[in-house]
Design a protein around this motif. Sequence first.
Motif, PDB file in Angstrom:
ATOM      1  N   LEU A 236      -6.790  -2.173  24.384  1.00 51.73           N
ATOM      2  CA  LEU A 236      -5.687  -2.615  23.735  1.00 51.73           C
ATOM      3  C   LEU A 236      -4.389  -2.492  24.234  1.00 51.73           C
ATOM      4  O   LEU A 236      -3.643  -3.336  23.773  1.00 51.73           O
ATOM      5  CB  LEU A 236      -5.623  -1.347  22.473  1.00 51.73           C
ATOM      6  N   ASP A 237      -4.327  -1.998  25.270  1.00 53.72           N
ATOM      7  CA  ASP A 237      -2.805  -2.068  25.846  1.00 53.72           C
ATOM      8  C   ASP A 237      -2.803  -3.495  26.515  1.00 53.72           C
ATOM      9  O   ASP A 237      -1.897  -4.008  26.529  1.00 53.72           O
ATOM     10  CB  ASP A 237      -2.818  -1.086  27.152  1.00 53.72           C
ATOM     11  N   ALA A 238      -3.876  -3.981  27.082  1.00 53.04           N
ATOM     12  CA  ALA A 238      -3.918  -5.481  27.651  1.00 53.04           C
ATOM     13  C   ALA A 238      -3.758  -6.122  26.534  1.00 53.04           C
ATOM     14  O   ALA A 238      -3.077  -7.120  26.806  1.00 53.04           O
ATOM     15  CB  ALA A 238      -5.269  -5.681  28.477  1.00 53.04           C
ATOM     16  N   ALA A 239      -4.137  -6.208  25.387  1.00 53.49           N
ATOM     17  CA  ALA A 239      -4.201  -7.076  24.263  1.00 53.49           C
ATOM     18  C   ALA A 239      -2.646  -7.197  23.817  1.00 53.49           C
ATOM     19  O   ALA A 239      -1.944  -8.139  23.591  1.00 53.49           O
ATOM     20  CB  ALA A 239      -4.979  -6.778  23.136  1.00 53.49           C
TER      21      ALA A 239
ATOM     22  N   VAL B 180       0.063  -6.607  25.560  1.00 54.33           N
ATOM     23  CA  VAL B 180       0.753  -7.329  26.594  1.00 54.33           C
ATOM     24  C   VAL B 180       0.965  -8.675  26.150  1.00 54.33           C
ATOM     25  O   VAL B 180       1.927  -9.445  26.138  1.00 54.33           O
ATOM     26  CB  VAL B 180       0.207  -7.069  28.015  1.00 54.33           C
ATOM     27  N   GLU B 181      -0.397  -9.338  25.874  1.00 58.28           N
ATOM     28  CA  GLU B 181      -0.215 -10.667  25.622  1.00 58.28           C
ATOM     29  C   GLU B 181       0.163 -10.975  24.013  1.00 58.28           C
ATOM     30  O   GLU B 181       0.977 -11.792  23.792  1.00 58.28           O
ATOM     31  CB  GLU B 181      -1.805 -11.311  25.367  1.00 58.28           C
ATOM     32  N   LEU B 182       0.082  -9.895  23.129  1.00 59.28           N
ATOM     33  CA  LEU B 182       0.531 -10.171  21.963  1.00 59.28           C
ATOM     34  C   LEU B 182       2.097 -10.309  21.952  1.00 59.28           C
ATOM     35  O   LEU B 182       2.586 -10.845  21.047  1.00 59.28           O
ATOM     36  CB  LEU B 182       0.028  -9.156  21.147  1.00 59.28           C
ATOM     37  N   ALA B 183       2.639  -9.557  22.784  1.00 62.64           N
ATOM     38  CA  ALA B 183       4.198  -9.292  22.983  1.00 62.64           C
ATOM     39  C   ALA B 183       4.947 -10.593  23.029  1.00 62.64           C
ATOM     40  O   ALA B 183       5.967 -11.014  22.822  1.00 62.64           O
ATOM     41  CB  ALA B 183       4.330  -8.176  23.773  1.00 62.64           C
TER      42      ALA B 183
ATOM     43  N   SER C 108       9.895  -9.614   8.171  1.00 56.40           N
ATOM     44  CA  SER C 108       9.011  -9.938   9.103  1.00 56.40           C
ATOM     45  C   SER C 108       9.027  -9.350  10.475  1.00 56.40           C
ATOM     46  O   SER C 108      10.170  -9.009  11.048  1.00 56.40           O
ATOM     47  CB  SER C 108       9.278 -11.531   9.381  1.00 56.40           C
ATOM     48  N   PRO C 109       7.719  -9.322  11.109  1.00 53.47           N
ATOM     49  CA  PRO C 109       7.870  -8.269  12.377  1.00 53.47           C
ATOM     50  C   PRO C 109       8.451  -9.160  13.461  1.00 53.47           C
ATOM     51  O   PRO C 109       8.344 -10.447  13.622  1.00 53.47           O
ATOM     52  CB  PRO C 109       6.222  -8.201  12.427  1.00 53.47           C
ATOM     53  N   THR C 110       9.129  -8.500  14.385  1.00 49.13           N
ATOM     54  CA  THR C 110       9.682  -9.378  15.520  1.00 49.13           C
ATOM     55  C   THR C 110       8.723  -9.493  16.696  1.00 49.13           C
ATOM     56  O   THR C 110       8.969 -10.327  17.716  1.00 49.13           O
ATOM     57  CB  THR C 110      11.089  -8.709  16.208  1.00 49.13           C
ATOM     58  N   GLN C 111       7.586  -8.701  16.765  1.00 48.26           N
ATOM     59  CA  GLN C 111       6.626  -8.861  17.878  1.00 48.26           C
ATOM     60  C   GLN C 111       5.477  -8.119  16.951  1.00 48.26           C
ATOM     61  O   GLN C 111       5.411  -7.042  16.475  1.00 48.26           O
ATOM     62  CB  GLN C 111       7.221  -7.723  18.813  1.00 48.26           C
ATOM     63  N   TYR C 112       4.091  -8.814  17.613  1.00 42.77           N
ATOM     64  CA  TYR C 112       2.820  -8.258  17.250  1.00 42.77           C
ATOM     65  C   TYR C 112       2.696  -7.017  18.072  1.00 42.77           C
ATOM     66  O   TYR C 112       3.084  -7.103  19.296  1.00 42.77           O
ATOM     67  CB  TYR C 112       1.851  -9.220  17.620  1.00 42.77           C
ATOM     68  N   SER C 113       1.738  -6.385  17.555  1.00 40.95           N
ATOM     69  CA  SER C 113       1.074  -5.040  18.420  1.00 40.95           C
ATOM     70  C   SER C 113      -0.120  -4.629  17.736  1.00 40.95           C
ATOM     71  O   SER C 113      -0.308  -4.606  16.531  1.00 40.95           O
ATOM     72  CB  SER C 113       2.289  -4.094  18.613  1.00 40.95           C
ATOM     73  N   THR C 114      -1.197  -3.919  18.490  1.00 37.32           N
ATOM     74  CA  THR C 114      -2.195  -3.266  17.946  1.00 37.32           C
ATOM     75  C   THR C 114      -1.805  -2.087  17.168  1.00 37.32           C
ATOM     76  O   THR C 114      -2.594  -1.388  16.520  1.00 37.32           O
ATOM     77  CB  THR C 114      -3.107  -3.227  18.915  1.00 37.32           C
ATOM     78  N   LEU C 115      -0.640  -1.450  17.680  1.00 40.65           N
ATOM     79  CA  LEU C 115      -0.225  -0.324  16.910  1.00 40.65           C
ATOM     80  C   LEU C 115       0.479  -0.396  15.457  1.00 40.65           C
ATOM     81  O   LEU C 115       0.347   0.362  14.601  1.00 40.65           O
ATOM     82  CB  LEU C 115       0.865   0.504  17.702  1.00 40.65           C
ATOM     83  N   GLU C 116       1.082  -1.439  15.295  1.00 42.36           N
ATOM     84  CA  GLU C 116       2.075  -1.643  14.032  1.00 42.36           C
ATOM     85  C   GLU C 116       1.560  -2.731  13.260  1.00 42.36           C
ATOM     86  O   GLU C 116       1.854  -2.783  12.091  1.00 42.36           O
ATOM     87  CB  GLU C 116       3.357  -1.616  14.381  1.00 42.36           C
ATOM     88  N   THR C 117       0.991  -3.802  13.929  1.00 47.32           N
ATOM     89  CA  THR C 117       0.613  -5.041  12.980  1.00 47.32           C
ATOM     90  C   THR C 117      -0.670  -4.761  12.350  1.00 47.32           C
ATOM     91  O   THR C 117      -1.818  -4.398  13.160  1.00 47.32           O
ATOM     92  CB  THR C 117       0.755  -6.116  13.966  1.00 47.32           C
ATOM     93  N   LYS C 118      -0.941  -5.071  11.038  1.00 49.54           N
ATOM     94  CA  LYS C 118      -2.116  -4.925  10.341  1.00 49.54           C
ATOM     95  C   LYS C 118      -3.350  -5.901  10.741  1.00 49.54           C
ATOM     96  O   LYS C 118      -2.817  -7.241  11.407  1.00 49.54           O
ATOM     97  CB  LYS C 118      -2.049  -5.058   8.904  1.00 49.54           C
ATOM     98  N   ILE C 119      -4.570  -5.468  10.829  1.00 48.11           N
ATOM     99  CA  ILE C 119      -5.417  -6.459  11.633  1.00 48.11           C
ATOM    100  C   ILE C 119      -5.447  -7.708  10.530  1.00 48.11           C
ATOM    101  O   ILE C 119      -5.453  -8.655  11.561  1.00 48.11           O
ATOM    102  CB  ILE C 119      -6.946  -5.805  11.377  1.00 48.11           C
TER     103      ILE C 119
END
Length: 528
Positions: A515-518, A520-523, A454-465
């Motif tokens: 994407l960077d702004a997203a 920040v919130e996803l983290a 399980s991921p410890t943190q969401y991100s637009t780089l590593e988390t699948k859509i």
Amino acid sequence: MEALADRDYFSDHVILKDPYAYFEAIRAKGPIYRIPGSGLVVVTGYEEILEVINNTRDFSSVLAPQGPAAPLPFTPEGSDITPQIEAHRTEFIGGDLLVSLDDRPHSLSRQLLNRLFTPSRLKANEAFITDYADQLVRDAVAKGGTELIKEIATPFVTLVVADLLGVPADDRQLFMDAIDAGPPPGSLDANDLIAQNQPLVIMGTYFAGYVADRRETPRDDILSELSNATYSDGTTPEMLEIVRLATFLFGAGQDTSAKLLGNAMRFIVDQPGLQQRLRADPVLIPAMLEEVLRLEGSTKMTARIARKDTRIGDLEVPAGTRVMLALAAANRDPRRWSDPEAFLLDRPKIKEHLAFGRGAHVCVGAPLARVEVRVIIEKFLEHTESIDLVEEKHGPPDDRSLDYEASFIIRGLSAMHLKLTPAPDFVGAATKPDAKEKRGLFGFLKKREAGPASPTQYSTLETKIGVLLADPAAKAVIDRHFPGVSADPRIGMGKGMTFRTVQKFAPDMFTTEALDAADVELAGLAPQ
């Protein structure tokens, strides 16, 4: 009563399910026959088809996927319509696929592919083919039977090419589902015609991500070689071209190879003494396959359009003439083959059949098809004492009932129910010491028992859509920064990728700043 030769090959289900009598009726009118009032020329002669296939100067392959019956998207003008074809190429169904390309674009693409299907590459892949075939067949024999086409043939050939290309294991079931849900190539149904490219669209979306990844981080697989290959002039292909080629490689041979296994099994079951002879001498299996390809090749026909005023034999063919090349008829041409309707295991020069085409457009996956079907037939014969059709489904040997798909391109069974009698020394897969280990290795048959950590943190780089959109809180963040994107069907087909990967193909839609702004919130969210 309407004469057989006057019936419409492209709309008559009876003919499409059993085309050989029709082809013989056309052959009786000559090896080259212009159907009255249609503008269509049908070629049934072996030498005449070779003449057309090898004449790439005067004939275009743009019609190959959609067939010659559909009207052209333009009115031919002049003695050379090559500029018109190229101007309207995207209006032909599959006009940008490898099988449709002409001239330099086709030559460049083939240069990329020809270096991939080498004997050494196939030899390395054969270990996977052998192990996977052994597992599938052992499971089927242990059950006493199987439905060959959907339970064995389709998953087998799909996962063989997936392994060869390096498609991630987690995505392979999705590809199989897409292929299974799509119509067969050459289906008559109007809705099927529209939907025939849909599996390729879905797979193409994923391959875009794979190609981008392989260009950044090459691996030891064909997809990495293809993604980083250069043309003979040293230039680098555009990413979209590589995606098209990879998708075509994956999708093109699925149905034909699966149907070849079914067509071969019919001979093994019903040809007197054949399976016993093959068990006693498996070296004969390749020759058997070549004769099956001649008599019951998976591809019944292909198509060309005359792009220049030309000739086929003695027939004048104006530019714009649509040509149907009846490969199945050429493979039974009595001028080329003695006793053409008979199955002969030792037929001379059997590899000269046209089941895989010939010339510039010869099937690039033919070596793989020969290997994978040979190997799984070896396993069927090794693990059984006898193979038969289930009579309740297909009738007795002297009165078989077999349903072939109504496709103007593909020759293959829609289903084949087999009764499998185990060999005296058979050991079922479930009782083999390494069975659980193999199921872990080939996790494609069922969901992996242990998924990724399980991921410890969401991100637009590593988390699948797909993961982000499945979490309401993460989905809300995505929709806030990219309004409406979660409902966009194009994103729905790319759920196995990340937003950063998609950015490479839609930089205006997914800017780095957004994407960077997203991120920040996803983290700040806790993954579900």
